[in-house]
Design an enzyme around this catalytic site. Structure first.
Site, PDB file in Angstrom:
ATOM      1  CG  HIS A 203    -134.000 151.525 -66.704  1.00  0.00           C
ATOM      2  ND1 HIS A 203    -133.535 150.374 -67.262  1.00  0.00           N
ATOM      3  CD2 HIS A 203    -135.130 151.827 -67.408  1.00  0.00           C
ATOM      4  CE1 HIS A 203    -134.331 149.992 -68.241  1.00  0.00           C
ATOM      5  NE2 HIS A 203    -135.305 150.867 -68.352  1.00  0.00           N
TER       6      HIS A 203
ATOM      7  CG  HIS B  48    -131.126 141.357 -63.958  1.00  0.00           C
ATOM      8  ND1 HIS B  48    -132.451 141.104 -64.204  1.00  0.00           N
ATOM      9  CD2 HIS B  48    -130.760 142.325 -64.824  1.00  0.00           C
ATOM     10  CE1 HIS B  48    -132.853 141.885 -65.188  1.00  0.00           C
ATOM     11  NE2 HIS B  48    -131.847 142.635 -65.577  1.00  0.00           N
TER      12      HIS B  48
ATOM     13  CG  ASP C  43    -125.735 147.625 -66.910  1.00  0.00           C
ATOM     14  OD1 ASP C  43    -125.783 148.159 -68.017  1.00  0.00           O
ATOM     15  OD2 ASP C  43    -126.732 147.424 -66.204  1.00  0.00           O
TER      16      ASP C  43
HETATM   17  C1  LIG Z   1    -129.981 144.615 -59.853  1.00  0.00           C
HETATM   18  C2  LIG Z   1    -130.453 144.647 -58.396  1.00  0.00           C
HETATM   19  C3  LIG Z   1    -131.048 146.042 -58.121  1.00  0.00           C
HETATM   20  C4  LIG Z   1    -131.520 143.565 -58.193  1.00  0.00           C
HETATM   21  O1  LIG Z   1    -132.026 143.720 -56.936  1.00  0.00           O
HETATM   22  P1  LIG Z   1    -133.121 142.769 -56.270  1.00  0.00           P
HETATM   23  O2  LIG Z   1    -133.581 141.735 -57.217  1.00  0.00           O
HETATM   24  O3  LIG Z   1    -134.144 143.654 -55.673  1.00  0.00           O
HETATM   25  O4  LIG Z   1    -132.268 142.006 -55.177  1.00  0.00           O
HETATM   26  P2  LIG Z   1    -132.132 142.425 -53.667  1.00  0.00           P
HETATM   27  O5  LIG Z   1    -131.754 143.863 -53.560  1.00  0.00           O
HETATM   28  O6  LIG Z   1    -133.353 141.964 -52.962  1.00  0.00           O
HETATM   29  O7  LIG Z   1    -130.872 141.538 -53.215  1.00  0.00           O
HETATM   30  C5  LIG Z   1    -130.966 140.203 -52.774  1.00  0.00           C
HETATM   31  C6  LIG Z   1    -129.755 139.908 -51.871  1.00  0.00           C
HETATM   32  O8  LIG Z   1    -128.542 139.957 -52.650  1.00  0.00           O
HETATM   33  C7  LIG Z   1    -127.713 141.024 -52.205  1.00  0.00           C
HETATM   34  N1  LIG Z   1    -127.224 141.710 -53.401  1.00  0.00           N
HETATM   35  C8  LIG Z   1    -127.923 141.953 -54.532  1.00  0.00           C
HETATM   36  N2  LIG Z   1    -127.130 142.519 -55.447  1.00  0.00           N
HETATM   37  C9  LIG Z   1    -125.913 142.648 -54.862  1.00  0.00           C
HETATM   38  C10 LIG Z   1    -124.694 143.153 -55.337  1.00  0.00           C
HETATM   39  N3  LIG Z   1    -124.579 143.637 -56.568  1.00  0.00           N
HETATM   40  N4  LIG Z   1    -123.649 143.156 -54.491  1.00  0.00           N
HETATM   41  C11 LIG Z   1    -123.753 142.644 -53.243  1.00  0.00           C
HETATM   42  N5  LIG Z   1    -124.894 142.131 -52.749  1.00  0.00           N
HETATM   43  C12 LIG Z   1    -125.965 142.127 -53.565  1.00  0.00           C
HETATM   44  C13 LIG Z   1    -128.595 141.936 -51.376  1.00  0.00           C
HETATM   45  O9  LIG Z   1    -127.861 142.649 -50.406  1.00  0.00           O
HETATM   46  C14 LIG Z   1    -129.548 140.943 -50.781  1.00  0.00           C
HETATM   47  O10 LIG Z   1    -128.877 140.291 -49.732  1.00  0.00           O
HETATM   48  P3  LIG Z   1    -129.674 139.839 -48.397  1.00  0.00           P
HETATM   49  O11 LIG Z   1    -130.625 138.778 -48.861  1.00  0.00           O
HETATM   50  O12 LIG Z   1    -128.612 139.331 -47.475  1.00  0.00           O
HETATM   51  O13 LIG Z   1    -130.363 141.079 -47.899  1.00  0.00           O
HETATM   52  C15 LIG Z   1    -129.254 144.380 -57.435  1.00  0.00           C
HETATM   53  O14 LIG Z   1    -128.725 143.092 -57.674  1.00  0.00           O
HETATM   54  C16 LIG Z   1    -128.170 145.461 -57.532  1.00  0.00           C
HETATM   55  O15 LIG Z   1    -128.277 146.496 -56.883  1.00  0.00           O
HETATM   56  N6  LIG Z   1    -127.111 145.199 -58.364  1.00  0.00           N
HETATM   57  C17 LIG Z   1    -126.081 146.173 -58.555  1.00  0.00           C
HETATM   58  C18 LIG Z   1    -126.530 147.256 -59.520  1.00  0.00           C
HETATM   59  C19 LIG Z   1    -126.626 146.793 -60.947  1.00  0.00           C
HETATM   60  O16 LIG Z   1    -125.738 146.146 -61.462  1.00  0.00           O
HETATM   61  N7  LIG Z   1    -127.727 147.154 -61.613  1.00  0.00           N
HETATM   62  C20 LIG Z   1    -127.924 146.851 -63.012  1.00  0.00           C
HETATM   63  C21 LIG Z   1    -129.036 145.924 -63.223  1.00  0.00           C
HETATM   64  S1  LIG Z   1    -129.177 145.511 -64.949  1.00  0.00           S
END
Ligand SMILES: CC(C)(COP(=O)(O)OP(=O)(O)OC[C@H]1O[C@@H](n2cnc3c(N)ncnc32)[C@H](O)[C@@H]1OP(=O)(O)O)[C@@H](O)C(=O)NCCC(=O)NCCS
Length: 434
Positions: free
Chosen positions: A268, A307, A363
């Site tokens: 978060h 996101h 972020d």
């Molecule tokens: C923010 C986050 C947790 C959202 O996750 P989510 O909505 O659950 O999305 P998912 O984890 O289902 O990802 C969907 C797809 O994109 C990919 N993906 C998502 N974020 C990614 C990233 N930052 N880098 C590389 N691949 C990413 C996943 O591997 C997945 O690929 P697939 O379909 O081949 O398996 C995720 O994008 C992430 O971990 N980002 C990096 C951390 C971050 O910046 N967090 C701050 C949020 S404000």
């Protein structure tokens, strides 16, 4: 014209139900009437992590993740970031309307006059270990405020409630700054009520021997804009914690401590720290293609990208990116920026990121700005919590006035052991005796 209803046939019984659709939703409680026999509890809906469940009706913040829209009380975030101040935005979030001139003057006055903390809170903070994490100190100290203000339990007394709202918004920067100075081993700097909200925060963080601290106006305003951008984000993990804990009618300090604890988690409030770590690991622009390849192969993630809600450019990221240049004019250019800009450029052209709608989030650039302003990474979640308290209060205030809200108490699907008999210790086998 089509009916605003959903027709559901329960194939276990053959019975058909017509459920009203209101505001794009059906009420989960409607499913309870779907029973196989009179003793059946009724159908539940299963939704771990609230992926598709609206837990409340809210009029505070609107997000359209596909279009990259964020609005507080109907006002676009870009416009507030340009024209408003953090304290005015906090008023808007809590009360629903922009204040008049006199309302704003009174609001700012009340908050400014509650910035001091009881000397015993200071002593209490002295007890933390010398290298205590400032966010851990903030979480515990804000919770401890309830013991200093026992009247805060009177959450349905409007006057008492307002006093706690002023105190919470006013004292968060003081506790945050004291946490920082404790972790540096510096003496605490008391609030200077002649300064603005963020000017005073910079004073309490950085004042040393000078008789009066003068914040740099560009940095003071940049922090204010960052605070506007972080003030609320509808039903995120910490706001949900605020509502859930607040629904027990506990005092707001305890509820804010719970919300801040939720924000402490790396999923978060800790992502901007992860971005900085990643950028230093990449080290130089030449290494970017190699790292992109690794991210695409699933070896780690491009931090600050993607996101759960935004499937477009996070509108806050655009504002922050512009802000970064203003800050760097004062602090000097952070070398991390060049890596971040190139990384963003390459990722936004790459099919992997395009197909998955992965864009920079809030972020991606905020950590670089905070680092340039001299904040250590441990302060990043603290700098998130200070403004987010306005959103938590707005969500909590709305919940208390909502006649439909009761104590938050989800259902579960129990898949554990059925009823069985207690086995005395001597008859439980010898599995772990060896
Ligand atoms: C923010 C986050 C947790 C959202 O996750 P989510 O909505 O659950 O999305 P998912 O984890 O289902 O990802 C969907 C797809 O994109 C990919 N993906 C998502 N974020 C990614 C990233 N930052 N880098 C590389 N691949 C990413 C996943 O591997 C997945 O690929 P697939 O379909 O081949 O398996 C995720 O994008 C992430 O971990 N980002 C990096 C951390 C971050 O910046 N967090 C701050 C949020 S404000």
């Amino acid at each position: 014209m089509a009916n605003d209803t959903l027709t559901v046939t329960d194939n276990r019984t053959g019975t058909t139900y017509e459920l009203p659709i209101e505001n794009g939703a059906v009420r989960a409680i409607e499913f309870r009437q779907m029973r196989t026999d009179p003793d059946d509890f009724g159908l539940k809906v299963y939704d771990p992590s609230f992926m598709n469940t609206a837990s409340c009706i809210s009029r505070v913040t609107y997000i359209d993740g596909d279009k990259g829209i964020l609005e507080y009380r109907g006002y676009p975030i870009e416009e507030l970031a340009e024209k408003s101040t953090y304290l005015e935005t906090a008023y808007l979030l809590v009360f629903g309307e922009l204040p008049t001139r006199s309302q704003l003057a009174n609001w700012v006055h009340e908050i400014t006059f509650h910035t001091y903390i009881h000397e015993n809170i200071k002593k209490f903070m002295d007890g933390f270990h010398h290298d205590a994490h400032p966010m851990g100190m903030l979480v515990s100290t804000v919770g401890a405020l309830s013991t200093f203000y026992p009247e805060s339990k009177e959450i349905f007394d409007e006057e008492e409630r307002m006093t706690q709202i002023y105190r919470l918004i006013a004292k968060m920067p003081t506790i945050a700054a004291f946490s920082y100075r404790h972790s540096r081993g510096w003496p605490y700097a008391y609030p200077d009520n002649d300064l603005s909200f963020t000017g005073n925060l910079l004073n309490m963080l950085y004042k040393l021997s000078e008789p009066k601290y003068s914040p740099h106006p560009v940095l003071e305003r940049a922090l204010d804009v960052l605070f506007i951008l972080h003030a609320d984000h509808e039903q995120n993990c910490s706001s949900n914690a605020m509502r859930a804990v607040g629904s027990s009618h506990v005092d707001p300090y305890s509820a804010v401590a719970a919300a801040a604890a939720a924000l402490y988690g790396p999923l978060h409030g800790g992502a901007n720290e992860a971005v900085l770590r990643m950028l230093s690991e990449i080290g130089s622009v030449d290494h970017i293609p190699e790292f992109i390849k690794r991210f695409k192969a699933g070896e780690g993630r491009l931090m600050g990208f993607g996101h759960r809600v935004y499937k477009n450019y996070d509108p806050r990221a655009s504002v922050i990116k512009r802000l970064a240049y203003q800050v760097f004019d004062v602090t000097g250019r952070n070398p991390m920026l060049d890596i971040a800009l190139e990384l963003e450029k390459i990722a936004l052209e790459d099919d992997y990121f395009v197909e998955r709608k992965l864009y920079p989030n809030v972020d991606f650039y905020s950590g670089i700005i905070y680092q340039s302003m001299g904040f250590p990474v441990e302060m990043f979640p603290v700098l998130f919590a200070i403004p987010r308290v306005a959103g938590w209060i707005a969500q909590w205030y709305e919940m208390l006035h909502d006649p439909e809200q009761k104590i938050a108490r989800p259902r579960q699907l129990y898949l554990g052991e059925p009823k069985r008999q207690y086995v005395p210790l001597g008859q439980r086998g010898q599995i772990d005796a060896a």
